[in-house]
Design a protein around this motif. Structure first.
Motif, PDB file in Angstrom:
ATOM      1  N   MET A 242     -47.750  -8.712 -25.995  1.00 45.83           N
ATOM      2  CA  MET A 242     -47.269  -8.865 -27.164  1.00 45.83           C
ATOM      3  C   MET A 242     -46.226  -9.835 -27.339  1.00 45.83           C
ATOM      4  SD  MET A 242     -46.699  -4.935 -28.875  1.00 45.83           S
ATOM      5  CE  MET A 242     -48.223  -4.392 -29.658  1.00 45.83           C
ATOM      6  N   VAL A 243     -46.019 -10.209 -28.349  1.00 50.21           N
ATOM      7  CA  VAL A 243     -44.709 -11.046 -28.631  1.00 50.21           C
ATOM      8  C   VAL A 243     -43.994 -10.297 -29.951  1.00 50.21           C
ATOM      9  CG1 VAL A 243     -46.288 -12.207 -30.390  1.00 50.21           C
ATOM     10  CG2 VAL A 243     -44.277 -13.463 -29.275  1.00 50.21           C
ATOM     11  N   GLY A 244     -42.661 -10.525 -29.782  1.00 48.20           N
ATOM     12  CA  GLY A 244     -41.596  -9.993 -30.518  1.00 48.20           C
ATOM     13  C   GLY A 244     -40.471 -10.735 -30.523  1.00 48.20           C
ATOM     14  N   PHE A 245     -39.289 -10.310 -31.339  1.00 47.68           N
ATOM     15  CA  PHE A 245     -38.057 -10.974 -31.491  1.00 47.68           C
ATOM     16  C   PHE A 245     -36.984 -10.033 -31.020  1.00 47.68           C
ATOM     17  CE2 PHE A 245     -41.380 -12.730 -34.129  1.00 47.68           C
ATOM     18  CZ  PHE A 245     -41.065 -14.039 -34.246  1.00 47.68           C
ATOM     19  N   PHE A 246     -35.799 -10.949 -30.745  1.00 41.33           N
ATOM     20  CA  PHE A 246     -34.661 -10.169 -30.537  1.00 41.33           C
ATOM     21  C   PHE A 246     -33.868 -10.451 -32.036  1.00 41.33           C
ATOM     22  CE2 PHE A 246     -34.744 -11.378 -25.987  1.00 41.33           C
ATOM     23  CZ  PHE A 246     -34.944 -10.053 -25.455  1.00 41.33           C
ATOM     24  N   GLU A 247     -33.148  -9.248 -32.224  1.00 39.71           N
ATOM     25  CA  GLU A 247     -32.399  -9.409 -33.562  1.00 39.71           C
ATOM     26  C   GLU A 247     -31.478 -10.845 -33.476  1.00 39.71           C
ATOM     27  OE1 GLU A 247     -30.507  -6.106 -35.097  1.00 39.71           O
ATOM     28  OE2 GLU A 247     -32.211  -4.954 -35.014  1.00 39.71           O
ATOM     29  N   GLN A 248     -30.855 -11.027 -32.495  1.00 38.03           N
ATOM     30  CA  GLN A 248     -30.074 -12.220 -32.310  1.00 38.03           C
ATOM     31  C   GLN A 248     -30.387 -12.897 -31.080  1.00 38.03           C
ATOM     32  OE1 GLN A 248     -27.874 -13.168 -34.718  1.00 38.03           O
ATOM     33  NE2 GLN A 248     -28.092 -11.286 -35.755  1.00 38.03           N
ATOM     34  N   PRO A 249     -30.674 -14.319 -31.183  1.00 35.79           N
ATOM     35  CA  PRO A 249     -30.936 -15.143 -29.885  1.00 35.79           C
ATOM     36  C   PRO A 249     -29.740 -14.929 -28.671  1.00 35.79           C
ATOM     37  CG  PRO A 249     -29.791 -16.653 -31.628  1.00 35.79           C
ATOM     38  CD  PRO A 249     -30.028 -15.201 -32.373  1.00 35.79           C
ATOM     39  N   MET A 250     -30.155 -15.142 -27.593  1.00 34.22           N
ATOM     40  CA  MET A 250     -29.283 -15.001 -26.353  1.00 34.22           C
ATOM     41  C   MET A 250     -29.389 -16.135 -25.390  1.00 34.22           C
ATOM     42  SD  MET A 250     -30.745 -11.728 -24.488  1.00 34.22           S
ATOM     43  CE  MET A 250     -30.944 -10.827 -25.488  1.00 34.22           C
ATOM     44  N   LYS A 280     -37.591 -15.530 -29.427  1.00 32.61           N
ATOM     45  CA  LYS A 280     -39.043 -14.885 -29.436  1.00 32.61           C
ATOM     46  C   LYS A 280     -39.399 -14.877 -27.967  1.00 32.61           C
ATOM     47  CE  LYS A 280     -43.305 -15.846 -31.814  1.00 32.61           C
ATOM     48  NZ  LYS A 280     -44.062 -17.008 -32.888  1.00 32.61           N
ATOM     49  N   VAL A 281     -39.865 -13.796 -27.876  1.00 34.83           N
ATOM     50  CA  VAL A 281     -40.368 -13.262 -26.341  1.00 34.83           C
ATOM     51  C   VAL A 281     -41.717 -12.624 -26.207  1.00 34.83           C
ATOM     52  CG1 VAL A 281     -39.745 -11.946 -24.398  1.00 34.83           C
ATOM     53  CG2 VAL A 281     -37.979 -13.008 -25.676  1.00 34.83           C
ATOM     54  N   ALA A 282     -42.553 -13.351 -25.338  1.00 31.32           N
ATOM     55  CA  ALA A 282     -43.895 -12.560 -25.090  1.00 31.32           C
ATOM     56  C   ALA A 282     -43.860 -11.875 -23.914  1.00 31.32           C
ATOM     57  CB  ALA A 282     -45.022 -13.857 -24.901  1.00 31.32           C
ATOM     58  N   VAL A 283     -44.516 -10.750 -23.935  1.00 32.78           N
ATOM     59  CA  VAL A 283     -44.530  -9.836 -22.680  1.00 32.78           C
ATOM     60  C   VAL A 283     -45.982  -9.403 -22.360  1.00 32.78           C
ATOM     61  CG1 VAL A 283     -42.185  -8.686 -23.388  1.00 32.78           C
ATOM     62  CG2 VAL A 283     -44.464  -7.752 -24.084  1.00 32.78           C
ATOM     63  N   CYS A 284     -46.299  -9.259 -21.043  1.00 35.64           N
ATOM     64  CA  CYS A 284     -47.336  -8.570 -20.571  1.00 35.64           C
ATOM     65  C   CYS A 284     -47.353  -7.977 -19.126  1.00 35.64           C
ATOM     66  CB  CYS A 284     -48.436  -9.669 -20.237  1.00 35.64           C
ATOM     67  SG  CYS A 284     -50.226  -9.042 -19.648  1.00 35.64           S
ATOM     68  N   GLY A 285     -47.283  -6.534 -19.296  1.00 34.29           N
ATOM     69  CA  GLY A 285     -47.087  -5.658 -18.079  1.00 34.29           C
ATOM     70  C   GLY A 285     -48.206  -6.022 -17.024  1.00 34.29           C
ATOM     71  N   GLY A 286     -47.620  -6.317 -15.612  1.00 35.71           N
ATOM     72  CA  GLY A 286     -48.602  -6.444 -14.558  1.00 35.71           C
ATOM     73  C   GLY A 286     -48.900  -7.763 -14.653  1.00 35.71           C
ATOM     74  N   SER A 287     -50.243  -8.224 -13.996  1.00 37.20           N
ATOM     75  CA  SER A 287     -50.501  -9.667 -13.772  1.00 37.20           C
ATOM     76  C   SER A 287     -50.923 -10.274 -15.294  1.00 37.20           C
ATOM     77  CB  SER A 287     -51.849  -9.941 -12.922  1.00 37.20           C
ATOM     78  OG  SER A 287     -51.469  -8.991 -11.585  1.00 37.20           O
ATOM     79  N   GLY A 288     -50.058 -11.029 -15.916  1.00 32.06           N
ATOM     80  CA  GLY A 288     -50.434 -11.660 -17.111  1.00 32.06           C
ATOM     81  C   GLY A 288     -50.199 -13.134 -17.286  1.00 32.06           C
ATOM     82  N   ALA A 289     -50.290 -14.012 -16.046  1.00 30.49           N
ATOM     83  CA  ALA A 289     -50.174 -15.280 -16.144  1.00 30.49           C
ATOM     84  C   ALA A 289     -51.312 -15.959 -16.923  1.00 30.49           C
ATOM     85  CB  ALA A 289     -50.234 -15.890 -14.581  1.00 30.49           C
TER      86      ALA A 289
END
Length: 366
Positions: A242-250, A280-289
């Motif tokens: 999945m890919v989503g956004f923080f409300e504010q950059p950090m 903007k951050v992408a995530v994948c639980g487990g082996s997601g390379a």
């Protein structure tokens, strides 16, 4: 409640047909028609987890990772897999797993990770291709609405954030009923022309049979004409990551602090800092390379996953910050996800969390 019925509740959210071809999700050990009294939810099934199920009087274990990935030619207690399965069978405990079908669900493992991180506007990172079908049918004008609604109720017509989607055009159908027919309109042995509506709807492949069954049950014609057309479209309601956004950059260091705190991991591995803010951050639980290229295409500024190899970090190629937060750690929320799905449908049913720590990786700090 039967084991089969309980698992169907989860599969309504994460159909088994969404699992990868190499996976082994579903009921692995046990009788689907057996009664289930209590469920123990875990990430991995081990002998200790089966012992826990015995002590807590749970006769079904639902894990994220399947206890059996590959075929077993004999059930002798040589390894932990065989010993675990033998013990479960001996004590009449069923074992089911919800693995990549739950990973690929739009409200599955990666959506839970995105929520835990506080990401908003989350969407599938790498949508699946080839999971959609188009059904085309023809109904008399006066019956078209009833036929269309029946297909919608069975699962057709969902596109992204929209439901009840269809395309309709009026035309003429012709047919001649023979002496054995019982026509809804027209007469035997006479050519008939009927004003009809061509109805087109999209349906996920795992709901195809249900929609066709509803179509045939609702349609007034004795012989229902319909086409099933495979589509190569990507489907944004199923896929990896999945890919989503923080409300504010950090800042990058603040981001890593958040990752460490969210996943309760004492250390994270990461590619070199790029001195950029992260929103903007992408995530994948487990082996997601394997999703790195997808994260780049999505223009994510960071990608969180696990089991990243040394050379994978080079492939980040200064496009984003690549973070390895641990396999167990990134998938730990799957237990509460499975429990939430069950408790929403059957709130009074006993769903227990395993208290056994099955993380096979430790961390040593000098």
């Amino acid at each position: 409640m039967k084991i089969r019925d309980l698992l169907n509740i989860i599969e309504d959210t994460a159909p088994l047909s969404l699992q990868e071809s190499w996976d082994n999700s579903g009921l692995i050990v046990g009788d689907p028609n057996a009664d289930v009294e209590k469920v123990l939810v875990c990430l991995d099934v081990t002998e200790a987890v089966v012992d826990e199920a015995i002590s807590k009087n749970c006769n079904l274990i639902i894990s994220h990772h399947p206890i059996i990935f590959k075929g077993i030619k004999s059930l002798v207690p040589h390894g932990y897999v065989e010993r675990t399965v033998i013990k479960a069978i001996r004590h009449e405990i069923g074992i089911a797993s919800m693995h990549t079908n739950l990973d690929n669900s739009p409200v599955g493992v990666n959506k839970r990770i995105a929520d835990k991180l506080g990401l908003i506007r989350a969407s599938i990172l790498d949508p699946k291709v080839g999971l959609l079908k188009k059904i085309v049918t023809y109904a008399p004008q006066k019956e078209a609405e009833r036929v269309r609604l029946a297909m919608f109720e069975a699962g057709a017509g969902n596109i992204g954030n929209y439901d009840s989607c269809s395309f309709n055009v009026v035309g003429e159908g012709t047919f001649r009923a023979n002496a054995l027919a019982q026509p809804f309109v027209g007469q035997q042995d006479k050519l008939h022309t009927e004003a009809e509506v061509r109805i087109e709807v999209i349906v996920p492949h795992y709901q195809l049979n249900r929609v066709i069954e509803s179509l045939l049950k609702t349609h007034p014609y004795e012989e229902v004409a319909y086409d099933v057309i495979p589509l190569d479209n990507s489907w944004t309601n199923a896929g990896s990551g999945m890919v989503g956004f923080f409300e504010q950059p950090m800042k990058e260091k603040d981001f890593l602090e958040l990752v460490s705190a969210t996943f309760e991991v004492p250390m994270v591995r990461h590619s070199p800092f790029l001195n950029r803010n992260i929103q903007k951050v992408a995530v994948c639980g487990g082996s997601g390379a394997f999703l790195l290229s997808s994260a780049k295409r999505a223009k994510a500024e960071a990608f969180i996953t696990a089991d990243i190899k040394y050379h994978d970090f080079f492939d980040a190629d200064n496009a984003l910050l690549m973070v390895d937060a641990g396999h167990f750690e990134t998938e730990q929320f799957t237990k509460e996800l499975i429990a939430d799905i069950l408790r929403k449908k059957i709130p009074n049913f006993a769903v227990l969390f395993s208290e056994v720590n099955t993380n096979a990786v430790g961390y040593y700090f000098k």
